[in-house]
Enzyme design. Structure first.
Site, PDB file in Angstrom:
ATOM      1  N   ILE A 181       5.547   8.703  16.312  1.00  0.00           N
ATOM      2  CA  ILE A 181       4.285   9.091  15.708  1.00  0.00           C
ATOM      3  C   ILE A 181       3.097   9.301  16.862  1.00  0.00           C
ATOM      4  O   ILE A 181       2.830  10.841  15.956  1.00  0.00           O
ATOM      5  CB  ILE A 181       3.359   8.051  15.013  1.00  0.00           C
ATOM      6  CG1 ILE A 181       4.196   7.853  13.996  1.00  0.00           C
ATOM      7  CG2 ILE A 181       2.378   8.301  14.385  1.00  0.00           C
ATOM      8  CD1 ILE A 181       4.170   6.494  13.737  1.00  0.00           C
ATOM      9  N   GLY A 182       3.048   8.925  18.372  1.00  0.00           N
ATOM     10  CA  GLY A 182       1.506   9.829  19.045  1.00  0.00           C
ATOM     11  C   GLY A 182       2.196  10.801  18.958  1.00  0.00           C
ATOM     12  O   GLY A 182       1.522  11.487  19.954  1.00  0.00           O
ATOM     13  N   THR A 221      -2.894   7.091  22.038  1.00  0.00           N
ATOM     14  CA  THR A 221      -1.670   5.680  22.519  1.00  0.00           C
ATOM     15  C   THR A 221      -0.173   6.081  21.606  1.00  0.00           C
ATOM     16  O   THR A 221       0.186   6.206  21.102  1.00  0.00           O
ATOM     17  CB  THR A 221      -2.583   4.786  22.456  1.00  0.00           C
ATOM     18  OG1 THR A 221      -2.427   4.072  21.435  1.00  0.00           O
ATOM     19  CG2 THR A 221      -3.923   4.147  22.856  1.00  0.00           C
ATOM     20  N   TYR A 249       3.853  -9.378  13.082  1.00  0.00           N
ATOM     21  CA  TYR A 249       3.319  -7.993  13.159  1.00  0.00           C
ATOM     22  C   TYR A 249       2.390  -7.514  12.473  1.00  0.00           C
ATOM     23  O   TYR A 249       1.507  -6.947  12.540  1.00  0.00           O
ATOM     24  CB  TYR A 249       4.727  -7.208  12.662  1.00  0.00           C
ATOM     25  CG  TYR A 249       4.525  -6.279  13.035  1.00  0.00           C
ATOM     26  CD1 TYR A 249       4.033  -4.844  14.009  1.00  0.00           C
ATOM     27  CD2 TYR A 249       4.655  -4.712  11.791  1.00  0.00           C
ATOM     28  CE1 TYR A 249       3.863  -3.683  13.817  1.00  0.00           C
ATOM     29  CE2 TYR A 249       3.808  -3.706  11.783  1.00  0.00           C
ATOM     30  CZ  TYR A 249       3.905  -2.908  12.454  1.00  0.00           C
ATOM     31  OH  TYR A 249       3.841  -1.737  12.342  1.00  0.00           O
TER      32      TYR A 249
END
Length: 672
Positions: free
Chosen positions: A404-405, A398, A543
């Site tokens: 990063i994905g 995802t 977060y």
């Protein structure tokens, strides 16, 4: 009138074709090998996505082969189009210093001869030969566009065949011609895009290893190897398009070079700076080495000595077992710099008024490094454990459209895995899928808003229908909010939004895929958590709380699912330079890791399946909160005072940048 292009799927070609579409009229014929038809379709999708208004239907594929007579083009097609082609752009060739003599001869010289034969049969208006500054060989001194056969030595098969192919055009062409001599062509100056490892890119892997082993502030001893010359592919493509369509320039050559030669060691240091790797220091001043090089016999100059070592059997063996193992082919060492200095005044005059100029390397070196590290680094292919664990496996990722994905998806594909790309924006996913396919991988793209529970249910249902097995899930999509509680007291939706995506969306996806994993009796989920869960930095209450919730949920269900062969890893990721942190301008100056470095942690989690992946600083923070919580809170309160809120980041903070950077470097990787 039409345009005929060979090498359209090659590196320069795939950037030149969009320029022709945008700036020229008429049909554009692309010579393509029969086996490369699928590649053309992928490129068409990319060209259309980059320029939605472009008339992609003007592109017509012509099947042929560089090694065939008249490029193996159907004689009937030739007869039908004779007299209708105004420009024949011949880009197809082999651009590789490590290629064999036979390959260079067949593709560079033989290919040019057959391209000329085809151009003559088509009665083209002008034949455009994309050559190389390599045609100048080891000519000593200034080499300008009017020069060609100056008695220069040609030190390699590549140099020789570039010279010979240009000679063929000059002496044998029955139609008007123009020649373009690019210097070393590197990636796009805006995106960093490059198609393969070549030229200076051979040294990128070495710089990466040095960066990972040696602190960036440690100076390394270097050697002045002379001057090199690099230009970005977008400049080359735009310049060829412009120069090819100027009136009255037939029979000329054009140098597509940087007018200011670049010291080879300076180029390496510029890339090292972009990589945050140590720089090389030359013990002797450049002016002194310049004088020394001028009076030395050519055989004793550094580049000549390196070439002699590479050509020696024993020397070659030593180099193979040293730098060769680091990805630097020995034959490249002798060609890290140029003997000639390339003048480009005539080319600059021809480009006057076009707005085209060579950008400075310092302005785009970070783009070159970022693209190489994310898309071209091949080291994972030699990682036997990664290949064994990922080959043929389906990996749901995802947030795969960037950061990063995206970097994780590339590494998974290079290891033989099949990334299933998930994010909100389908166009970006499709662009990544096409990129992976161009590199020989396989990938699938699914658009899904992972804050929408119904959309996630539809996605997991679709994945169950489309795939026989799902082996891994990487929960990477996330939302970060940097805001103090004081500024969030009337913004309760800050907490709702982070929980919705970071927690509820993640577990909804896992729960939807659990039936398939239970049935197949295996599965591994990697949750991208945060170092903030261990260190509790101020201003990240929304977060960090959402990431902590996902950690706790995973810890609880791990004991329930271990009997089904399903396991979890939480990665407490340090600060990563991704689009997610881009709005916080304070972070522009912070030490961070790159998306590719973060992806390495993800790959490690997929392969080794540890319960957690932590950093030393994260572990230290967790221990500090356990053993001395009051002291830890006081330290964090100091950071709360040093770093401004988002509104203050525009200039309202009384704290100095020096204080901020000192704390950021001391506690590298923590979100402040």
């Amino acid at each position: 009138m039409a345009i005929f292009v060979t090498g359209a799927t090659g590196f320069i070609g795939r950037h030149l074709v969009p320029e022709l579409l945008a700036n020229r009229e008429g049909e554009i014929h692309l010579l393509v090998r029969e086996g490369s038809a699928a590649k053309v379709e992928v490129l068409k999708r990319r060209w259309q996505a980059a320029a939605p208004d472009a008339d992609i239907d003007r592109l017509a594929v012509v099947t042929g082969d560089l090694t065939g007579e008249r490029l193996a083009v159907d004689p009937e097609w030739i007869a039908e189009h004779a007299g209708s082609v105004d420009h024949f752009l011949h880009l197809a060739a082999i651009y590789d210093m490590t290629a064999t003599e036979e390959q260079n001869e067949q593709l560079n010289v033989g290919g040019t001869q057959e391209a000329l034969a085809l151009a003559e049969a088509l009665e083209v208006g002008c034949f455009h030969q994309v050559s190389s500054v390599a045609a100048a060989g080891d000519y000593e001194g200034l080499f300008d566009e009017t020069m060609f056969d100056e008695g220069q030595s040609l030190p390699s098969a590549y140099h020789r065949t570039k010279y010979e192919s240009e000679r063929v055009v000059r002496e044998q062409s029955a139609v008007p011609w123009r020649v373009y001599r690019p210097a070393i062509v590197v990636g796009h100056s805006e995106t960093g895009e490059m198609d393969k490892v070549d030229g200076p890119y051979y040294f990128f892997g070495l710089l990466q290893r040095i960066r990972d082993l040696v602190p960036g502030w440690v100076p390394l001893v270097g050697v002045d190897l002379g001057d090199t010359n690099v230009v970005p592919v977008d400049y080359v493509a735009k310049a060829i398009d412009h120069l090819a369509h100027l009136e009255g320039r037939d029979g000329e050559a054009f140098h597509l070079v940087n007018p200011d030669p670049q010291p080879a060691i300076g180029l390496i240091n510029t890339i090292a700076a972009a990589a945050r790797a140590p720089r090389f220091v030359v013990p002797l001043d450049r002016s002194l080495t310049g004088v020394a090089s001028a009076v030395l016999p050519s055989a004793l100059r550094p580049s000549s000595l390196l070439r002699a070592i590479a050509d020696n059997g024993v020397g070659r063996l030593v180099l193979d077992q040293t730098i060769g193992r680091l990805g630097v082919p020995p034959e490249v060492l002798g060609h890290v710099s140029f003997v000639p200095v390339f003048a480009s005044r005539r080319t600059e005059q021809a480009l006057a008024g076009s707005g085209l100029a060579v950008p400075t390397l310092e302005g785009y070196a970070d783009k070159l490094w970022g693209y190489w590290e994310e898309f071209l680094d091949e080291s994972i292919r030699q990682d036997k454990d990664a290949v064994r664990a990922l080959a043929g496996r389906h990996v749901v990722i995802t947030g795969a459209s960037s950061g990063i994905g995206q970097a994780t998806a590339v590494k998974v594909a290079k290891a033989g895995g099949i990334p299933i790309l998930v994010a909100r924006g389908l166009p970006n996913l499709e662009a990544l899928r096409d990129q992976l396919e161009l590199q020989g991988g396989e990938a699938y793209a699914y658009a899904c808003d992972l804050s929408d529970m119904d959309a996630i249910d539809a996605l997991t249902k679709q994945l169950g229908e489309d795939f026989a097995h799902i082996d891994y899930v990487v929960n990477n999509a996330g939302r970060s909010i940097r805001r103090s509680l004081r500024l969030s007291e009337d913004r309760f939706h800050d907490f709702e939004r982070t929980m919705q995506l970071n927690y509820f969306g993640a577990i909804r996806l896992i729960i939807g895929l659990l039936p398939m994993m239970r049935e197949q009796r295996h599965g591994h989920i990697v949750n991208i958590s945060s170092i903030g869960v261990q260190t509790n930095p101020p201003r990240f209450s929304a977060y960090v709380a959402s990431k902590s919730a996902l950690d706790s949920w995973s810890n609880v269900v791990s004991s329930e699912l271990v009997g089904d062969g399903i396991s979890f890893t939480s990665i407490h990721m340090p600060l990563v330079r991704t689009p997610m942190i881009a709005p916080t301008k304070l972070y522009d100056r912070f030490p961070t890791i790159t998306p590719a470095q973060a992806a390495d942690k993800v790959i490690g989690a997929l392969v080794d399946r540890p319960h957690e992946v932590n950093t030393h600083l994260g572990n230290l923070g967790a221990v500090a909160h356990t053993l001395a919580p009051k002291t830890a809170f006081r330290v964090l309160h100091l950071a709360y005072q040093v770093f401004p809120d988002s509104a203050a980041a525009r200039g309202d903070s009384g704290r100095s940048e020096g204080e901020q950077m000192a704390l950021a470097r001391l506690l590298k990787g923590i979100h402040w």
